[in-house]
Design an enzyme around this catalytic site. Structure first.
Site, PDB file in Angstrom:
ATOM      1  N   ASP A  90      -0.387  15.314  -1.971  1.00 45.47           N
ATOM      2  CA  ASP A  90       0.685  14.420  -2.404  1.00 45.47           C
ATOM      3  C   ASP A  90       1.997  15.185  -2.186  1.00 45.47           C
ATOM      4  O   ASP A  90       2.280  16.159  -2.887  1.00 45.47           O
ATOM      5  CB  ASP A  90       0.479  14.046  -3.878  1.00 45.47           C
ATOM      6  CG  ASP A  90       1.535  13.063  -4.391  1.00 45.47           C
ATOM      7  OD1 ASP A  90       2.661  13.064  -3.860  1.00 45.47           O
ATOM      8  OD2 ASP A  90       1.244  12.321  -5.349  1.00 45.47           O
ATOM      9  N   LYS A 138      10.158   7.290  -4.332  1.00 44.49           N
ATOM     10  CA  LYS A 138      10.986   8.426  -4.767  1.00 44.49           C
ATOM     11  C   LYS A 138      11.966   8.824  -3.662  1.00 44.49           C
ATOM     12  O   LYS A 138      12.825   8.027  -3.324  1.00 44.49           O
ATOM     13  CB  LYS A 138      10.069   9.568  -5.204  1.00 44.49           C
ATOM     14  CG  LYS A 138       8.899   9.128  -6.112  1.00 44.49           C
ATOM     15  CD  LYS A 138       9.345   8.631  -7.469  1.00 44.49           C
ATOM     16  CE  LYS A 138       8.243   7.907  -8.231  1.00 44.49           C
ATOM     17  NZ  LYS A 138       7.002   8.649  -8.415  1.00 44.49           N
ATOM     18  N   ARG A 167      -0.500  -9.380   7.227  1.00 48.59           N
ATOM     19  CA  ARG A 167      -1.179  -8.303   6.499  1.00 48.59           C
ATOM     20  C   ARG A 167      -1.657  -7.250   7.496  1.00 48.59           C
ATOM     21  O   ARG A 167      -1.618  -6.064   7.247  1.00 48.59           O
ATOM     22  CB  ARG A 167      -2.365  -8.836   5.679  1.00 48.59           C
ATOM     23  CG  ARG A 167      -3.230  -7.700   5.142  1.00 48.59           C
ATOM     24  CD  ARG A 167      -4.212  -8.063   4.015  1.00 48.59           C
ATOM     25  NE  ARG A 167      -4.690  -9.420   4.015  1.00 48.59           N
ATOM     26  CZ  ARG A 167      -5.609  -9.903   4.889  1.00 48.59           C
ATOM     27  NH1 ARG A 167      -6.145  -9.135   5.800  1.00 48.59           N
ATOM     28  NH2 ARG A 167      -5.972 -11.157   4.806  1.00 48.59           N
ATOM     29  N   TYR A 224       0.405  14.004 -11.105  1.00 44.71           N
ATOM     30  CA  TYR A 224       1.119  12.850 -11.651  1.00 44.71           C
ATOM     31  C   TYR A 224       0.162  12.093 -12.590  1.00 44.71           C
ATOM     32  O   TYR A 224      -1.010  11.882 -12.267  1.00 44.71           O
ATOM     33  CB  TYR A 224       1.534  11.965 -10.478  1.00 44.71           C
ATOM     34  CG  TYR A 224       2.169  10.659 -10.873  1.00 44.71           C
ATOM     35  CD1 TYR A 224       3.441  10.614 -11.430  1.00 44.71           C
ATOM     36  CD2 TYR A 224       1.497   9.460 -10.667  1.00 44.71           C
ATOM     37  CE1 TYR A 224       4.016   9.406 -11.765  1.00 44.71           C
ATOM     38  CE2 TYR A 224       2.073   8.249 -11.006  1.00 44.71           C
ATOM     39  CZ  TYR A 224       3.337   8.234 -11.553  1.00 44.71           C
ATOM     40  OH  TYR A 224       3.900   7.037 -11.881  1.00 44.71           O
TER      41      TYR A 224
END
Ligand SMILES: *Cc1c(COP(=O)(O)O)cnc(C)c1O
Length: 385
Positions: free
Chosen positions: A177, A202, A53, A105
């Site tokens: 973003d 994306k 992690r 978004y």
């Protein structure tokens, strides 16, 4: 990043930074370290890698690569774009206020309103194309200005340099973003952003085969806080997704060129078609922010939204398409079409949606990297009703 002298330009950086040949065997691709833990030498002595992690070499390679492409100081990878946003919001504390773009978004709006308001953050949503509105929305406790440019699905732009100045004059962080433009077409850090984030699902992933997110920052102080949050809250991506992203980013430049070639080709071919009631693409001279797009972006990207006038027309159009696939998401090699009202933007209140122009007749095209001619013919044929 220490290779920035030799790796001057985008595609070279994308292929090489963080992706040096592996030291033991000389493998030219970064190995997939599919492990959760690492053997330690003796008590109190380890290799620098303790638990995955916190440290994973495949993830580190991807983070180093994307940090360089965005001209950032460091990058931190997350399990999704929303997990990346979630980590960024954890830089704030109860009582802080955020000024956001009103047409972000839908999932971002949902995260802010349904989750972070319960933890004492407050949000104002403004038209970020209007600098006065941004200025007026600032409060004494505003600690962050959050924008998306171009926006989904209306393709509106934020003047990143101007908003960065407004945010900084108020001692607030400026977050962008950059999912739609990608660093290939727009590098917000060079325009003043403190933090850039992506849904790597994306264009960065680019093949519609993974969910991932990443945050890049220009500042060392923010980097150490983000690193702490990434480890303490734990929303890290798996090593395999990082490995796929390293593979994907090598073709980002080529893919973005073809996405844009296809979008420009389609937009020009249909702009004046009788069944097109409106078209939103920053690459068209008719886009109200075309000049700003030319100034702050080096290209216009692969997304076009078109207004067809009614739900029925949208349905007819989508049904007639042959190459474009009806699906949520965007930025993959295959062309996709989406009906925002019933799909991606269902979580935005109807009133707000209509104010923004997200109508029942609006569809969003994510132009893939197929042959331009095939895509133009597909769209022209579907518009013939
Ligand atoms: C898809 C998307 C997100 C959310 O990312 P996920 O990877 O789906 O969590 C955030 N911002 C924009 C602009 C997006 O398109």
């Amino acid at each position: 990043m220490n290779k920035s002298k030799r790796y001057n330009n985008f595609a070279t950086k994308a292929i090489h930074i963080g992706q040096e040949p592996e030291q033991v065997t000389g493998a030219v691709t970064v190995p997939l370290f599919q492990t959760s833990t690492y053997a330690q030498i003796e008590i109190g002595k380890h290799t620098g890698f303790e638990y995955a992690r916190t440290q994973n070499p495949t993830r580190f390679a991807w983070e180093e690569n994307i940090a360089a492409l965005e001209n950032g100081f460091a990058a931190y990878a997350f399990g999704s774009g929303l997990a990346a946003e979630d980590a960024v919001m954890k830089l704030l504390s109860a009582g802080d206020h955020v000024v956001c773009a009103e047409d972000m978004y839908g999932g971002t709006f949902r995260l802010f309103e349904k989750i972070f308001t319960r933890f004492g953050l407050s949000f104002s949503y403004v038209d970020m194309t209007n600098l006065e509105e941004v200025q007026k929305a600032l409060r004494p406790n505003t600690k962050m200005v959050y924008s998306e440019s171009p926006t989904n699905p209306m393709m509106r732009l934020t003047d990143l340099e101007a908003v960065a100045k407004i945010a900084h004059a108020h001692n607030a962080l400026f977050v962008v973003d950059n999912t739609f433009a990608t660093p290939y077409f727009q590098q917000p850090i060079t325009l003043g952003a403190d933090i850039v984030l992506h849904s790597a699902t994306k264009y960065l992933g680019g093949h519609s085969d993974l969910i991932s997110g990443v945050v890049i920052t220009s500042k060392e102080e923010i980097a150490s806080k983000l690193q702490f949050i990434q480890n303490a809250a734990g929303a890290v991506p798996g090593a395999f997704d990082c490995w796929l992203l390293l593979r994907s980013v090598k073709t980002l430049a080529l893919r973005m060129q073809q996405h844009e070639r296809n979008a420009l080709g389609i937009a020009s071919a249909i702009e004046n078609h009788k069944n097109i009631h409106g078209i939103h693409y920053p690459g068209l001279a008719s886009h109200p922010q075309h000049e700003l797009a030319k100034r702050q972006m080096s290209g216009f990207g692969g997304i076009i939204s078109i207004e067809l006038g009614s739900y029925k027309n949208a349905q007819t159009f989508v049904n007639k398409l042959d190459v474009f696939i009806l699906a949520e998401s965007l930025g993959g090699v295959e062309s996709l079409i989406c009906h925002p009202v019933s799909m991606t933007h269902g979580s935005i209140p109807k009133e707000q949606r209509e104010k923004l122009g997200i109508t029942e007749g609006l569809v969003r095209l994510s132009c893939g990297i197929e042959d331009t001619e095939d895509l133009i013919n597909d769209v022209l044929n579907a518009l013939d009703y």
